[in-house]
Design a protein around this motif. Structure first.
Motif, PDB file in Angstrom:
ATOM      1  N   TYR A  79       0.841  -1.194   0.000  1.00  0.00           N
ATOM      2  CA  TYR A  79       0.000   0.000   0.000  1.00  0.00           C
ATOM      3  C   TYR A  79       0.880   1.248   0.000  1.00  0.00           C
ATOM      4  O   TYR A  79       1.824   1.353   0.802  1.00  0.00           O
ATOM      5  CB  TYR A  79      -0.892   0.037   1.236  1.00  0.00           C
ATOM      6  CG  TYR A  79      -1.886  -1.095   1.330  1.00  0.00           C
ATOM      7  CD1 TYR A  79      -3.138  -1.006   0.742  1.00  0.00           C
ATOM      8  CD2 TYR A  79      -1.576  -2.253   2.049  1.00  0.00           C
ATOM      9  CE1 TYR A  79      -4.060  -2.044   0.842  1.00  0.00           C
ATOM     10  CE2 TYR A  79      -2.490  -3.295   2.164  1.00  0.00           C
ATOM     11  CZ  TYR A  79      -3.728  -3.178   1.551  1.00  0.00           C
ATOM     12  OH  TYR A  79      -4.635  -4.208   1.669  1.00  0.00           O
ATOM     13  N   LEU A  80       0.583   2.176  -0.879  1.00  0.00           N
ATOM     14  CA  LEU A  80       1.273   3.456  -0.938  1.00  0.00           C
ATOM     15  C   LEU A  80       0.298   4.542  -0.499  1.00  0.00           C
ATOM     16  O   LEU A  80      -0.837   4.605  -0.999  1.00  0.00           O
ATOM     17  CB  LEU A  80       1.752   3.740  -2.359  1.00  0.00           C
ATOM     18  CG  LEU A  80       2.593   5.001  -2.567  1.00  0.00           C
ATOM     19  CD1 LEU A  80       4.052   4.711  -2.208  1.00  0.00           C
ATOM     20  CD2 LEU A  80       2.500   5.489  -4.009  1.00  0.00           C
ATOM     21  N   VAL A  81       0.736   5.407   0.427  1.00  0.00           N
ATOM     22  CA  VAL A  81      -0.103   6.497   0.921  1.00  0.00           C
ATOM     23  C   VAL A  81       0.719   7.782   0.949  1.00  0.00           C
ATOM     24  O   VAL A  81       1.947   7.760   0.814  1.00  0.00           O
ATOM     25  CB  VAL A  81      -0.643   6.211   2.339  1.00  0.00           C
ATOM     26  CG1 VAL A  81      -1.463   4.940   2.351  1.00  0.00           C
ATOM     27  CG2 VAL A  81       0.496   6.117   3.351  1.00  0.00           C
ATOM     28  N   LEU A  82       0.032   8.910   1.140  1.00  0.00           N
ATOM     29  CA  LEU A  82       0.740  10.170   1.318  1.00  0.00           C
ATOM     30  C   LEU A  82       1.517  10.151   2.629  1.00  0.00           C
ATOM     31  O   LEU A  82       1.067   9.558   3.620  1.00  0.00           O
ATOM     32  CB  LEU A  82      -0.240  11.345   1.333  1.00  0.00           C
ATOM     33  CG  LEU A  82      -0.906  11.724   0.007  1.00  0.00           C
ATOM     34  CD1 LEU A  82      -1.925  12.842   0.243  1.00  0.00           C
ATOM     35  CD2 LEU A  82       0.131  12.165  -1.025  1.00  0.00           C
ATOM     36  N   SER A  83       2.666  10.784   2.653  1.00  0.00           N
ATOM     37  CA  SER A  83       3.435  10.902   3.885  1.00  0.00           C
ATOM     38  C   SER A  83       2.584  11.569   4.960  1.00  0.00           C
ATOM     39  O   SER A  83       1.883  12.555   4.691  1.00  0.00           O
ATOM     40  CB  SER A  83       4.701  11.727   3.645  1.00  0.00           C
ATOM     41  OG  SER A  83       5.536  11.097   2.708  1.00  0.00           O
ATOM     42  N   GLY A  84       2.624  10.998   6.161  1.00  0.00           N
ATOM     43  CA  GLY A  84       1.808  11.512   7.249  1.00  0.00           C
ATOM     44  C   GLY A  84       0.465  10.829   7.383  1.00  0.00           C
ATOM     45  O   GLY A  84      -0.277  11.081   8.337  1.00  0.00           O
ATOM     46  N   ALA A 128      -7.068   2.803  -4.494  1.00  0.00           N
ATOM     47  CA  ALA A 128      -6.919   2.755  -5.945  1.00  0.00           C
ATOM     48  C   ALA A 128      -6.183   1.485  -6.352  1.00  0.00           C
ATOM     49  O   ALA A 128      -5.286   1.012  -5.651  1.00  0.00           O
ATOM     50  CB  ALA A 128      -6.152   3.980  -6.441  1.00  0.00           C
ATOM     51  N   ALA A 129      -6.575   0.941  -7.508  1.00  0.00           N
ATOM     52  CA  ALA A 129      -5.886  -0.210  -8.092  1.00  0.00           C
ATOM     53  C   ALA A 129      -6.092  -0.167  -9.593  1.00  0.00           C
ATOM     54  O   ALA A 129      -7.054   0.429 -10.088  1.00  0.00           O
ATOM     55  CB  ALA A 129      -6.415  -1.522  -7.520  1.00  0.00           C
ATOM     56  N   GLN A 130      -5.175  -0.799 -10.318  1.00  0.00           N
ATOM     57  CA  GLN A 130      -5.325  -0.849 -11.767  1.00  0.00           C
ATOM     58  C   GLN A 130      -6.445  -1.808 -12.141  1.00  0.00           C
ATOM     59  O   GLN A 130      -6.594  -2.885 -11.563  1.00  0.00           O
ATOM     60  CB  GLN A 130      -4.021  -1.290 -12.435  1.00  0.00           C
ATOM     61  CG  GLN A 130      -4.053  -1.172 -13.952  1.00  0.00           C
ATOM     62  CD  GLN A 130      -2.737  -1.537 -14.603  1.00  0.00           C
ATOM     63  OE1 GLN A 130      -1.839  -2.090 -13.954  1.00  0.00           O
ATOM     64  NE2 GLN A 130      -2.597  -1.241 -15.876  1.00  0.00           N
ATOM     65  N   THR A 131      -7.237  -1.415 -13.117  1.00  0.00           N
ATOM     66  CA  THR A 131      -8.378  -2.213 -13.558  1.00  0.00           C
ATOM     67  C   THR A 131      -7.950  -3.615 -13.986  1.00  0.00           C
ATOM     68  O   THR A 131      -6.951  -3.787 -14.690  1.00  0.00           O
ATOM     69  CB  THR A 131      -9.079  -1.528 -14.743  1.00  0.00           C
ATOM     70  OG1 THR A 131      -9.507  -0.223 -14.342  1.00  0.00           O
ATOM     71  CG2 THR A 131     -10.289  -2.323 -15.214  1.00  0.00           C
ATOM     72  N   VAL A 173      -1.246   5.958  -8.697  1.00  0.00           N
ATOM     73  CA  VAL A 173      -0.378   6.755  -7.826  1.00  0.00           C
ATOM     74  C   VAL A 173      -0.812   8.220  -7.860  1.00  0.00           C
ATOM     75  O   VAL A 173      -0.852   8.898  -6.820  1.00  0.00           O
ATOM     76  CB  VAL A 173       1.089   6.603  -8.249  1.00  0.00           C
ATOM     77  CG1 VAL A 173       1.984   7.528  -7.431  1.00  0.00           C
ATOM     78  CG2 VAL A 173       1.551   5.156  -8.099  1.00  0.00           C
ATOM     79  N   ALA A 174      -1.161   8.700  -9.044  1.00  0.00           N
ATOM     80  CA  ALA A 174      -1.622  10.081  -9.171  1.00  0.00           C
ATOM     81  C   ALA A 174      -2.887  10.313  -8.354  1.00  0.00           C
ATOM     82  O   ALA A 174      -3.102  11.406  -7.810  1.00  0.00           O
ATOM     83  CB  ALA A 174      -1.864  10.425 -10.638  1.00  0.00           C
ATOM     84  N   ALA A 175      -3.743   9.293  -8.253  1.00  0.00           N
ATOM     85  CA  ALA A 175      -4.978   9.427  -7.482  1.00  0.00           C
ATOM     86  C   ALA A 175      -4.692   9.644  -6.006  1.00  0.00           C
ATOM     87  O   ALA A 175      -5.395  10.405  -5.327  1.00  0.00           O
ATOM     88  CB  ALA A 175      -5.844   8.186  -7.672  1.00  0.00           C
ATOM     89  N   VAL A 176      -3.654   9.003  -5.484  1.00  0.00           N
ATOM     90  CA  VAL A 176      -3.262   9.211  -4.093  1.00  0.00           C
ATOM     91  C   VAL A 176      -2.722  10.628  -3.911  1.00  0.00           C
ATOM     92  O   VAL A 176      -3.074  11.334  -2.963  1.00  0.00           O
ATOM     93  CB  VAL A 176      -2.219   8.165  -3.657  1.00  0.00           C
ATOM     94  CG1 VAL A 176      -1.616   8.515  -2.303  1.00  0.00           C
ATOM     95  CG2 VAL A 176      -2.848   6.780  -3.611  1.00  0.00           C
ATOM     96  N   ARG A 177      -1.887  11.044  -4.839  1.00  0.00           N
ATOM     97  CA  ARG A 177      -1.289  12.379  -4.723  1.00  0.00           C
ATOM     98  C   ARG A 177      -2.322  13.495  -4.847  1.00  0.00           C
ATOM     99  O   ARG A 177      -2.171  14.563  -4.258  1.00  0.00           O
ATOM    100  CB  ARG A 177      -0.199  12.547  -5.780  1.00  0.00           C
ATOM    101  CG  ARG A 177       1.067  11.751  -5.460  1.00  0.00           C
ATOM    102  CD  ARG A 177       2.165  12.002  -6.451  1.00  0.00           C
ATOM    103  NE  ARG A 177       3.460  11.582  -5.930  1.00  0.00           N
ATOM    104  CZ  ARG A 177       4.347  10.847  -6.576  1.00  0.00           C
ATOM    105  NH1 ARG A 177       4.079  10.421  -7.802  1.00  0.00           N
ATOM    106  NH2 ARG A 177       5.504  10.528  -6.017  1.00  0.00           N
ATOM    107  N   SER A 178      -3.394  13.245  -5.612  1.00  0.00           N
ATOM    108  CA  SER A 178      -4.423  14.265  -5.805  1.00  0.00           C
ATOM    109  C   SER A 178      -5.503  14.225  -4.733  1.00  0.00           C
ATOM    110  O   SER A 178      -6.364  15.110  -4.683  1.00  0.00           O
ATOM    111  CB  SER A 178      -5.072  14.098  -7.174  1.00  0.00           C
ATOM    112  OG  SER A 178      -5.850  12.902  -7.230  1.00  0.00           O
ATOM    113  N   GLY A 179      -5.482  13.197  -3.893  1.00  0.00           N
ATOM    114  CA  GLY A 179      -6.496  13.068  -2.861  1.00  0.00           C
ATOM    115  C   GLY A 179      -7.732  12.306  -3.296  1.00  0.00           C
ATOM    116  O   GLY A 179      -8.686  12.176  -2.521  1.00  0.00           O
ATOM    117  N   GLU A 180      -7.732  11.769  -4.518  1.00  0.00           N
ATOM    118  CA  GLU A 180      -8.878  10.982  -4.977  1.00  0.00           C
ATOM    119  C   GLU A 180      -8.937   9.626  -4.286  1.00  0.00           C
ATOM    120  O   GLU A 180      -9.994   8.999  -4.229  1.00  0.00           O
ATOM    121  CB  GLU A 180      -8.806  10.781  -6.485  1.00  0.00           C
ATOM    122  CG  GLU A 180      -8.916  12.063  -7.305  1.00  0.00           C
ATOM    123  CD  GLU A 180      -8.721  11.811  -8.790  1.00  0.00           C
ATOM    124  OE1 GLU A 180      -9.038  10.697  -9.247  1.00  0.00           O
ATOM    125  OE2 GLU A 180      -8.249  12.718  -9.488  1.00  0.00           O
TER     126      GLU A 180
END
Length: 240
Positions: A113-118, A130-133, A158-165
């Protein structure tokens, strides 16, 4: 199902032609490093390119690499647009109902799992993940009861995590670890998941002869240690 049933004879003929000409079209995504990616020269590169070329040499066939979007990679194999799939595809019972697989050429790779720092204290069961289809990770998230959001490419997850989606992305650790290492804004959680039966080469179910050739080539690389050398070189999970 319709696409699977159409033209069984035509698919068998396609396979026969490919074998007769000793040319095998290798389908890959080209967007999932270190398994496969497009390098600066515009060519398919990565662990599966190097492995696939060696397997073709041992099977005494000529490889031609073809790229295809992930979400249609199985239908286009079945339709005869290429002869194999080498795209970091985990062996699952659901996929094995549609296509054939060689023996695995990787062990099951931990998913991370990858998340934003903090955000390391995120409640995954109540999170948007998020996951790839069409991946085993997407199926896993759906089964665990979290809110699944699917994207066509791994970069978009990954972009979805960075954007907050999304609160997190679940994908192969070998893909996410370099992302986390190269940036301070995202981190990997300690929790990992073991999903699937390892990665194998996908083929049409009618291509038994071609499957036999590649099974033998994979086994020979396991036996002489050269497969483990590639796994270590490209940092693809645990060696055999």
């Amino acid at each position: 199902m319709k696409s699977i049933l159409l033209g069984t004879a035509a698919l068998a003929m396609t396979a026969s032609v490919a074998l007769a000409q000793d040319v095998v079209r290798m389908g890959t995504e080209g967007a999932y490093p270190p398994y496969n990616f497009i390098n600066d020269s515009g060519e398919v590169d990565g662990f599966e390119r190097e492995l696939g070329d060696e397997l073709c040499t041992r099977a005494e066939v000529t490889c031609e690499w073809v790229t295809n979007d992930w979400d249609s990679i199985i239908p286009n194999l079945v339709s005869g647009n290429y002869d194999t799939i080498m795209a970091g595809m985990s062996i699952t019972p659901e996929r094995a109902e549609v296509i054939a697989f060689t023996q695995n050429y990787t062990q099951p790779d931990p998913s991370a799992y990858l998340v934003l720092s903090g955000m390391e204290d995120v409640d995954l069961k109540g999170a948007v993940i998020a996951a790839q289809t069409g991946t085993i990770q997407a199926a896993f998230v759906a089964e665990m009861g979290a809110t699944l959001v699917e994207y066509a490419t791994p970069d978009e997850t990954v972009a979805a995590v960075r954007s907050g989606e999304a609160d997190a992305v679940l994908a192969d650790k070998s893909y996410l670890a370099p992302v986390a290492d190269e940036s301070d804004d995202v981190v990997l959680l300690e929790q990992e998941e073991l999903i699937g039966g390892g990665v194998g080469m996908g083929l049409r179910q009618s291509d038994a002869e071609l499957k036999e050739k590649f099974d033998a080539a994979i086994q020979s690389m396991k036996d002489d240690g050269s497969l483990n050398e590639l796994l270590v070189k490209w940092e693809i999970g645990a060696p055999f």
